[in-house]
Design a protein around this motif. Sequence first.
Motif, PDB file in Angstrom:
ATOM      1  N   PHE A 113      35.912  68.129-118.721  1.00 44.89           N
ATOM      2  CA  PHE A 113      36.020  69.435-118.449  1.00 44.89           C
ATOM      3  C   PHE A 113      37.437  69.883-117.418  1.00 44.89           C
ATOM      4  O   PHE A 113      37.919  71.086-117.107  1.00 44.89           O
ATOM      5  N   ASN A 114      37.887  68.701-116.574  1.00 40.44           N
ATOM      6  CA  ASN A 114      38.830  69.056-115.787  1.00 40.44           C
ATOM      7  C   ASN A 114      40.237  68.337-115.962  1.00 40.44           C
ATOM      8  O   ASN A 114      41.200  68.913-115.568  1.00 40.44           O
ATOM      9  N   ASP A 115      40.139  67.187-116.855  1.00 41.85           N
ATOM     10  CA  ASP A 115      41.265  66.540-117.445  1.00 41.85           C
ATOM     11  C   ASP A 115      41.968  66.978-118.654  1.00 41.85           C
ATOM     12  O   ASP A 115      43.147  66.662-118.821  1.00 41.85           O
ATOM     13  N   ILE A 116      41.048  67.695-119.523  1.00 47.10           N
ATOM     14  CA  ILE A 116      41.746  68.052-120.856  1.00 47.10           C
ATOM     15  C   ILE A 116      42.215  69.687-120.559  1.00 47.10           C
ATOM     16  O   ILE A 116      41.297  70.392-120.189  1.00 47.10           O
ATOM     17  N   ALA A 117      43.266  69.928-120.818  1.00 48.72           N
ATOM     18  CA  ALA A 117      43.920  71.149-120.407  1.00 48.72           C
ATOM     19  C   ALA A 117      43.772  72.244-121.705  1.00 48.72           C
ATOM     20  O   ALA A 117      44.571  73.100-121.959  1.00 48.72           O
ATOM     21  N   VAL A 118      42.603  72.365-122.378  1.00 44.00           N
ATOM     22  CA  VAL A 118      42.147  73.234-123.338  1.00 44.00           C
ATOM     23  C   VAL A 118      41.327  74.368-122.602  1.00 44.00           C
ATOM     24  O   VAL A 118      41.111  74.480-121.542  1.00 44.00           O
ATOM     25  N   ASP A 119      41.593  75.668-123.377  1.00 41.10           N
ATOM     26  CA  ASP A 119      40.942  76.817-122.714  1.00 41.10           C
ATOM     27  C   ASP A 119      39.360  76.967-122.863  1.00 41.10           C
ATOM     28  O   ASP A 119      38.747  77.646-122.164  1.00 41.10           O
ATOM     29  N   ALA A 120      38.827  76.414-124.029  1.00 42.20           N
ATOM     30  CA  ALA A 120      37.293  76.526-124.289  1.00 42.20           C
ATOM     31  C   ALA A 120      36.893  75.064-124.937  1.00 42.20           C
ATOM     32  O   ALA A 120      37.515  74.491-125.621  1.00 42.20           O
ATOM     33  N   TYR A 121      35.568  75.031-124.507  1.00 37.87           N
ATOM     34  CA  TYR A 121      34.860  74.130-125.386  1.00 37.87           C
ATOM     35  C   TYR A 121      33.871  74.472-126.246  1.00 37.87           C
ATOM     36  O   TYR A 121      32.875  75.359-125.483  1.00 37.87           O
ATOM     37  N   PHE A 122      33.541  74.164-127.281  1.00 36.43           N
ATOM     38  CA  PHE A 122      32.609  74.198-128.300  1.00 36.43           C
ATOM     39  C   PHE A 122      31.379  73.219-128.115  1.00 36.43           C
ATOM     40  O   PHE A 122      31.795  72.166-128.704  1.00 36.43           O
ATOM     41  N   HIS A 124      36.602  77.481-113.433  1.00 36.16           N
ATOM     42  CA  HIS A 124      35.984  78.836-113.726  1.00 36.16           C
ATOM     43  C   HIS A 124      37.064  79.696-114.563  1.00 36.16           C
ATOM     44  O   HIS A 124      36.873  80.712-114.586  1.00 36.16           O
ATOM     45  N   HIS A 125      38.192  78.975-114.713  1.00 36.58           N
ATOM     46  CA  HIS A 125      39.115  79.573-115.575  1.00 36.58           C
ATOM     47  C   HIS A 125      38.827  79.339-117.012  1.00 36.58           C
ATOM     48  O   HIS A 125      39.672  79.474-117.905  1.00 36.58           O
ATOM     49  N   LYS A 126      37.860  78.506-117.287  1.00 37.06           N
ATOM     50  CA  LYS A 126      37.673  77.794-118.852  1.00 37.06           C
ATOM     51  C   LYS A 126      36.435  78.456-119.311  1.00 37.06           C
ATOM     52  O   LYS A 126      35.476  78.864-118.416  1.00 37.06           O
TER      53      LYS A 126
END
Length: 370
Positions: free
Chosen positions: A264-273, A292-294
């Motif tokens: 959740f913190n090191d991978i710079a994606v916008d969203a997690y499915f 909180h920006h993801k």
Amino acid sequence: MKYNPPFRADHVGSLLRTLEVRNNRQLWKKGELRAEELRAIEDLAIAKTVKRLEATGMRSITDGEFRRDYFHLDFLKELAGVTVTGGIEANPNAKAAEDGFTPPKLSVTGKLSHVHNIQVDDFKYLKSVVTQTPKVSIPSPTMVHFRGGRKSIDIDAYPDMDEFFSDLATCYRAEIAALYAAGCRYLQLDDTNLAYLCDPKMRAAAVERGEDPNELPRTYAALINSVIEDRPDDLTVGIHLCRGNYRSTWFAEGGYEPVAEVLFNDIAVDAYFLEYDDERSGDFAPLRFVPHHKSVVLGIVSSKVAALESVDDLCKRIDEAAQYLPLDNLCVSPQCGFSSTHHGNQMTHDDQWKKLELVVNVATKVWGHP
């Protein structure tokens, strides 16, 4: 109001193939149908399916992966240097596939390169038949490494693993740039490996291959970040974690805690499915690590079983997740696609559409819109 991806009601990507697509793809494999004839049949099926998907209220629209046999192999085998061989064993505790099938694995037999665009033509057709946001799902680059580790990568081609990861990222950057140029603004990476690293048995198997399961998430984070680091601001990138989905079977189990901080913190994606359809996925506590920006798309509707979940029960689960991450950062979806391979999961087409409509209804009840 949230009207940008991921949407309050979203879905992972694959849909059950229509009978026409399944039958004619078999004819094509036998050499009894030309490739251009199969593509025309796929075009019609995708156009019809897209209309029905949009009619559910979904704003995220894929082509159902109708042109693929597997969610990952059809893409990855198009990279120069990748060879498809062998098979992998299913989790012995999982429900056995009726045909005893185990999916093949990948190996790297030469230098990796992106020799041609892979998904661009498929995306262009999808874009031409949708009124909502077209989404492309492609396999995560980690899929080229995890199954075999160092042993599956030719030592002569890549004596230095840093060069391997660099070349792999270069391949992906080229494809993503081509997709963006074609108009893609919503991209999803399908990743089984970060979820497999939540399973004690999978972690032990990684150790046997000579890998450190505590370091692999960081290695994969660096790889994924290298792939997407220069993406345009208007390209939304999500990642889907899956524990296996061949014909409603599964390969791994375990909550997200072992990988949560890095994920959740090191991978710079916008969203997690994230799969959250049953006890195999653990509780929602790991969501406390999500910035909180993801966004997190809660896969609380099963694509593995036909039985419909209760709207009230699903809403309660969303409330439980909101104890760890604000409701405004959450969305809802099926836990996986409905057809990670061309075989499809163990449900009917009607079951599939009811599941997707359920996702939309739940999103509307919780957030007021899908």
